[in-house]
Enzyme design. Structure first.
Site, PDB file in Angstrom:
ATOM      1  N   ASP A  47      27.847 -49.228 -34.407  1.00 45.84           N
ATOM      2  CA  ASP A  47      28.007 -47.897 -35.005  1.00 45.84           C
ATOM      3  C   ASP A  47      29.401 -47.651 -35.570  1.00 45.84           C
ATOM      4  O   ASP A  47      29.573 -46.763 -36.406  1.00 45.84           O
ATOM      5  CB  ASP A  47      27.697 -46.812 -33.964  1.00 45.84           C
TER       6      ASP A  47
ATOM      7  N   HIS B 161      29.319 -51.171 -24.877  1.00 43.89           N
ATOM      8  CA  HIS B 161      27.904 -51.543 -24.962  1.00 43.89           C
ATOM      9  C   HIS B 161      27.393 -51.938 -23.598  1.00 43.89           C
ATOM     10  O   HIS B 161      28.144 -52.517 -22.803  1.00 43.89           O
ATOM     11  CB  HIS B 161      27.716 -52.702 -25.951  1.00 43.89           C
TER      12      HIS B 161
HETATM   13  N1  ACO Z   1      34.999 -44.737 -24.600  1.00 46.14           N
HETATM   14  C1  ACO Z   1      35.685 -44.609 -23.446  1.00 46.14           C
HETATM   15  N2  ACO Z   1      35.284 -45.154 -22.278  1.00 46.14           N
HETATM   16  C2  ACO Z   1      34.131 -45.845 -22.303  1.00 46.14           C
HETATM   17  C3  ACO Z   1      33.372 -46.000 -23.468  1.00 46.14           C
HETATM   18  C4  ACO Z   1      33.853 -45.430 -24.642  1.00 46.14           C
HETATM   19  N3  ACO Z   1      33.190 -45.561 -25.805  1.00 46.14           N
HETATM   20  N4  ACO Z   1      32.272 -46.730 -23.178  1.00 46.14           N
HETATM   21  C5  ACO Z   1      32.340 -46.990 -21.872  1.00 46.14           C
HETATM   22  N5  ACO Z   1      33.456 -46.462 -21.341  1.00 46.14           N
HETATM   23  C6  ACO Z   1      33.895 -46.540 -19.949  1.00 46.14           C
HETATM   24  C7  ACO Z   1      33.223 -45.432 -19.127  1.00 46.14           C
HETATM   25  O1  ACO Z   1      33.945 -44.251 -19.134  1.00 46.14           O
HETATM   26  C8  ACO Z   1      33.126 -46.088 -17.772  1.00 46.14           C
HETATM   27  O2  ACO Z   1      34.398 -46.031 -17.167  1.00 46.14           O
HETATM   28  P1  ACO Z   1      34.547 -45.795 -15.586  1.00 46.14           P
HETATM   29  O3  ACO Z   1      33.843 -46.964 -14.950  1.00 46.14           O
HETATM   30  O4  ACO Z   1      36.001 -45.748 -15.374  1.00 46.14           O
HETATM   31  O5  ACO Z   1      33.837 -44.489 -15.303  1.00 46.14           O
HETATM   32  C9  ACO Z   1      32.862 -47.560 -18.090  1.00 46.14           C
HETATM   33  O6  ACO Z   1      33.429 -47.773 -19.394  1.00 46.14           O
HETATM   34  C10 ACO Z   1      31.368 -47.894 -18.142  1.00 46.14           C
HETATM   35  O7  ACO Z   1      30.737 -46.980 -19.057  1.00 46.14           O
HETATM   36  P2  ACO Z   1      29.228 -46.525 -18.965  1.00 46.14           P
HETATM   37  O8  ACO Z   1      29.067 -45.317 -19.825  1.00 46.14           O
HETATM   38  O9  ACO Z   1      28.796 -46.447 -17.543  1.00 46.14           O
HETATM   39  O10 ACO Z   1      28.549 -47.785 -19.629  1.00 46.14           O
HETATM   40  P3  ACO Z   1      27.047 -47.878 -20.056  1.00 46.14           P
HETATM   41  O11 ACO Z   1      26.685 -49.292 -20.074  1.00 46.14           O
HETATM   42  O12 ACO Z   1      26.224 -46.940 -19.274  1.00 46.14           O
HETATM   43  O13 ACO Z   1      27.088 -47.256 -21.539  1.00 46.14           O
HETATM   44  C11 ACO Z   1      27.425 -46.963 -23.818  1.00 46.14           C
HETATM   45  C12 ACO Z   1      27.100 -47.976 -22.720  1.00 46.14           C
HETATM   46  C13 ACO Z   1      26.494 -45.764 -23.707  1.00 46.14           C
HETATM   47  C14 ACO Z   1      27.214 -47.632 -25.155  1.00 46.14           C
HETATM   48  C15 ACO Z   1      28.896 -46.514 -23.656  1.00 46.14           C
HETATM   49  O14 ACO Z   1      29.749 -47.606 -23.869  1.00 46.14           O
HETATM   50  C16 ACO Z   1      29.234 -45.377 -24.590  1.00 46.14           C
HETATM   51  O15 ACO Z   1      28.993 -44.209 -24.246  1.00 46.14           O
HETATM   52  N6  ACO Z   1      29.791 -45.667 -25.801  1.00 46.14           N
HETATM   53  C17 ACO Z   1      30.062 -44.624 -26.762  1.00 46.14           C
HETATM   54  C18 ACO Z   1      28.808 -44.237 -27.508  1.00 46.14           C
HETATM   55  C19 ACO Z   1      28.353 -45.305 -28.461  1.00 46.14           C
HETATM   56  O16 ACO Z   1      29.136 -45.864 -29.212  1.00 46.14           O
HETATM   57  N7  ACO Z   1      27.055 -45.562 -28.447  1.00 46.14           N
HETATM   58  C20 ACO Z   1      26.428 -46.537 -29.340  1.00 46.14           C
HETATM   59  C21 ACO Z   1      26.059 -47.774 -28.576  1.00 46.14           C
HETATM   60  S1  ACO Z   1      25.371 -49.007 -29.655  1.00 46.14           S
HETATM   61  C22 ACO Z   1      23.832 -48.383 -30.033  1.00 46.14           C
HETATM   62  O17 ACO Z   1      23.194 -47.748 -29.271  1.00 46.14           O
HETATM   63  C23 ACO Z   1      23.366 -48.577 -31.326  1.00 46.14           C
END
Ligand code: ACO
Length: 371
Positions: free
Chosen positions: A308, A257
């Site tokens: 989710d 998140h």
């Molecule tokens: N699985 C694996 N790695 C992850 C995940 C995940 N679900 N979420 C974050 N990371 C990792 C990224 O790969 C990144 O790693 P790195 O720094 O080595 O490249 C680091 O954690 C930061 O991730 P970002 O995507 O830059 O974080 P951001 O704050 O932009 O994204 C998000 C948040 C979009 C929710 C992300 O965690 C994600 O894509 N999760 C999966 C999708 C999801 O569950 N979305 C629902 C969110 S809740 C909602 O909207 C209702």
């Protein structure tokens, strides 16, 4: 000028609707844990729109307004029948139908407070019927009319299946609606606010927000979680599946998140509901698999499940088609979008940030036959 990727950490507005402070989520100052245990979805709608809990007669009136406005214009139902039904994702159908609803509302372009309140009621009421009716029409079933004696959650389940839902199903669905209703300046809410800050109408704001919610990094993640659980198939495959995905640098849906660090406070409620409902259905494997996925994922990455992750097995246990999970998110979140749209109108300023230009320097136009 400095740019921040994804606007992380940027405070873009003041709001008195919901807050996330130290991993605690509140709606108008009420802790989400308190509301999840005690409030109905209709009470939460009233809370978000009026910034206070309703009195008995106010709640009765809101419930009546919602059930009075649930029926859809026949034109919308006819329109569904023209969609390429086997190719259309229900979120795309919902986005289109909400835009269409604006065409059949005489108040669409009326920006008075009274007209905006009427539109709020209509949108909140009809979004449930859009989702349930589309679901039935695509299966070749007749739409089911809403019932005045049922609350919002019960009406949704009734219109979806045509059967009166059990009390435990109504309670679980109502709680899921409460948990998803608002969430500070998430991507879809921000989209809605950007749209209406141009003084565009409420239907445009909600249509734009549905488009933003649809993506798998936001609301679309719940459907993807169920897809993942189905692919994993059984508990003992969970660990190897997660390890392989992470080794391939793939994201695992339902985890991580932008704002929460220790954990999403909504997830524990959905985890408990998942446990109870999967047991009730004799399908504990979905809960057990989810637990194993959570353990396997968090052993590799310190990112807790978000809203989710467990909502997927909850909705599956309620017998809901997997591609309706994100539309259901919208059915709840529209209450928050509307609250934010009304707040934006009440103290509006155009939202227009800048971009840090990183393209080529000044160039001279070259006529086409000289390039
Ligand atoms: N699985 C694996 N790695 C992850 C995940 C995940 N679900 N979420 C974050 N990371 C990792 C990224 O790969 C990144 O790693 P790195 O720094 O080595 O490249 C680091 O954690 C930061 O991730 P970002 O995507 O830059 O974080 P951001 O704050 O932009 O994204 C998000 C948040 C979009 C929710 C992300 O965690 C994600 O894509 N999760 C999966 C999708 C999801 O569950 N979305 C629902 C969110 S809740 C909602 O909207 C209702």
């Amino acid at each position: 000028m400095t740019s921040t990727r994804g606007l992380e950490g940027v405070v873009a507005t003041e709001s008195s609707i919901s807050s996330i402070i130290d991993d605690t989520l509140t709606y108008v100052g009420y802790n989400i844990d308190d509301l999840a245990e005690n409030a109905s979805f209709e009470e939460v709608i009233y809370l978000l729109w009026h910034k206070r809990l309703p009195k008995k007669d106010e709640l009765t009136e809101l419930k009546k307004q919602l059930s009075d406005n649930m029926a859809l214009p026949q034109e919308i139902i006819n329109h569904f029948k023209t969609y390429p039904i086997d190719k259309v994702h229900p979120m795309a159908a919902l986005r289109s139908a909400v835009s269409l609803l604006g065409l059949y509302d005489d108040l669409s372009e009326d920006m008075s407070d009274e007209a905006n309140y009427q539109k709020a009621i209509k949108l909140q009421a009809k979004i449930a019927t859009v989702v349930t009716t589309f679901s039935r029409v695509r299966k070749g079933l007749d739409p089911v009319e809403p019932r005045a004696d049922l609350g919002y959650a019960a009406n949704f389940l009734y219109m979806l299946s045509g059967k009166e839902p059990e009390e435990i199903e109504i309670e679980a669905f109502d709680k899921a609606l409460v948990l998803h209703a608002d969430h500070e300046l998430n991507a879809s809410t921000f989209t809605a606010r950007v749209c209406v800050a141009t003084l565009s109408d409420m239907y445009s704001g909600v249509t734009a927000a549905i488009g933003a919610l649809k993506g798998p990094l936001h609301g679309g993640a719940n459907e993807q979680v169920m897809k993942m659980l189905s692919e994993i198939g059984s508990e003992e495959n969970a660990e190897a599946y997660i390890k392989e995905k992470l080794a391939n640098k793939e994201k695992i849906m339902g985890f991580g998140h932008r704002v929460y660090r220790k954990g999403d406070p909504r997830a524990k409620h959905l985890r408990e509901m998942s446990k109870q409902l999967t047991k009730l259905r004799g399908e504990e494997k979905w809960y057990n698999m989810s637990i194993r996925v959570e353990a396997a994922f968090t052993a590799e990455k310190p990112l807790p499940p978000n809203v989710d992750f467990y909502s997927a097995s909850v909705y599956h246990s309620l017998g809901i088609d997997h591609d309706l999970f994100t539309p259901i998110f919208a059915v709840s979140r529209v209450s928050g979008w509307i609250a934010h749209i009304l707040e934006q109108y009440a103290n509006n300023r155009l939202i227009r940030p800048r971009a840090d230009y990183v393209g080529p320097g000044m160039q001279k136009y070259v006529p086409i036959n000289e390039r």
